[in-house]
Design a protein around this motif. Sequence first.
Motif, PDB file in Angstrom:
ATOM      1  N   ASP A 143       0.840  -1.202   0.000  1.00  0.00           N
ATOM      2  CA  ASP A 143       0.000   0.000   0.000  1.00  0.00           C
ATOM      3  C   ASP A 143       0.874   1.251   0.000  1.00  0.00           C
ATOM      4  O   ASP A 143       0.643   2.189  -0.770  1.00  0.00           O
ATOM      5  N   THR A 155      -8.629   3.416  -2.752  1.00  0.00           N
ATOM      6  CA  THR A 155      -7.556   3.369  -1.763  1.00  0.00           C
ATOM      7  C   THR A 155      -8.112   3.775  -0.399  1.00  0.00           C
ATOM      8  O   THR A 155      -8.797   4.798  -0.289  1.00  0.00           O
ATOM      9  N   TRP A 165      -6.091  -1.356  -5.975  1.00  0.00           N
ATOM     10  CA  TRP A 165      -7.369  -1.262  -5.281  1.00  0.00           C
ATOM     11  C   TRP A 165      -8.511  -1.234  -6.279  1.00  0.00           C
ATOM     12  O   TRP A 165      -8.473  -0.481  -7.257  1.00  0.00           O
TER      13      TRP A 165
END
Length: 299
Positions: free
Chosen positions: A243, A255, A250
Amino acid sequence: MTQHTPVQDPATRPEVSGLYGGKRSRRTTVRDIAKAKARGEKWPMLTAYDAMTASVFDEAGIPVMLVGDSAGNAHLGFDSTVPVTLDHMVMLAAAVVRGTRQALIVGDLPFGSYQESPAQALRSATRLVKEAGVGAVKLEGGERSADQVRTLVEAGIPVMAHVGYTPQSVHAYGGHLVQGRGEEAAQQVLRDAKAVQDAGAFAVVLELVTAEIAAEATRSLHIPTIGIGAGPDCDAQVLVWTDMAGMTDWPGDRTPRFVKQYARLREVLGDAARAFAEDVVGGAYPAEEHSFHRRPAQG
């Protein structure tokens, strides 16, 4: 892309006095973490799942790495952490330990490896310590896991606890829900954090907890709090490395609000893969400098 100050070459950094900012001739310990809390020092933690990535973070001075069961989503292709096994975690944690020299490596106890009893938790944690070489383990749950925490600590295994939103309970929550918004829910988060501290945990992760409750927990506990989606007042912050580096894809670019991307690694790797493929298809790779030839025959 966000601009960042260049990081100093690790080889030229002075010996570290805090948890982050220099090189260390030994691994970070739980005592170092306790001292950082006393100094009011904030520090970073990242997940890692393989030796090569872990070595990059180690060279960058990240003092604590979590071999999280988030590997299920970020590394193994599962849609949650629930399918991750203890065998998975032992293998991944051992790789991270081999790839590092300075960081404290914390291994996650996956779903089903500790909930049954403190004895089961001890057997599972012992595998992570003996077979993988981790310096500490992490488990989810507050009051409900206090006996497990106490048993591991009494056996000499440092424990990082995890309260608030606990991903292994995703089916019970029915989604990724912020914890601590109502009064009773807020008090439960605080009770959970206090319970694991009293059981001997050296730190506690607060995940998806309101910033106000996380700040209150940080003020009231003598052990460090590590936030992920828990506001700015925790003693430390952790992100899943895929991330943080912009590797995660995503769905619909959704996100999570708490994630800050510090790179666009997915784009970088995609560009590199396409450039390689085009060179192969076009005959530009391998070139002469990438080729080997027979030695001339001896006359």
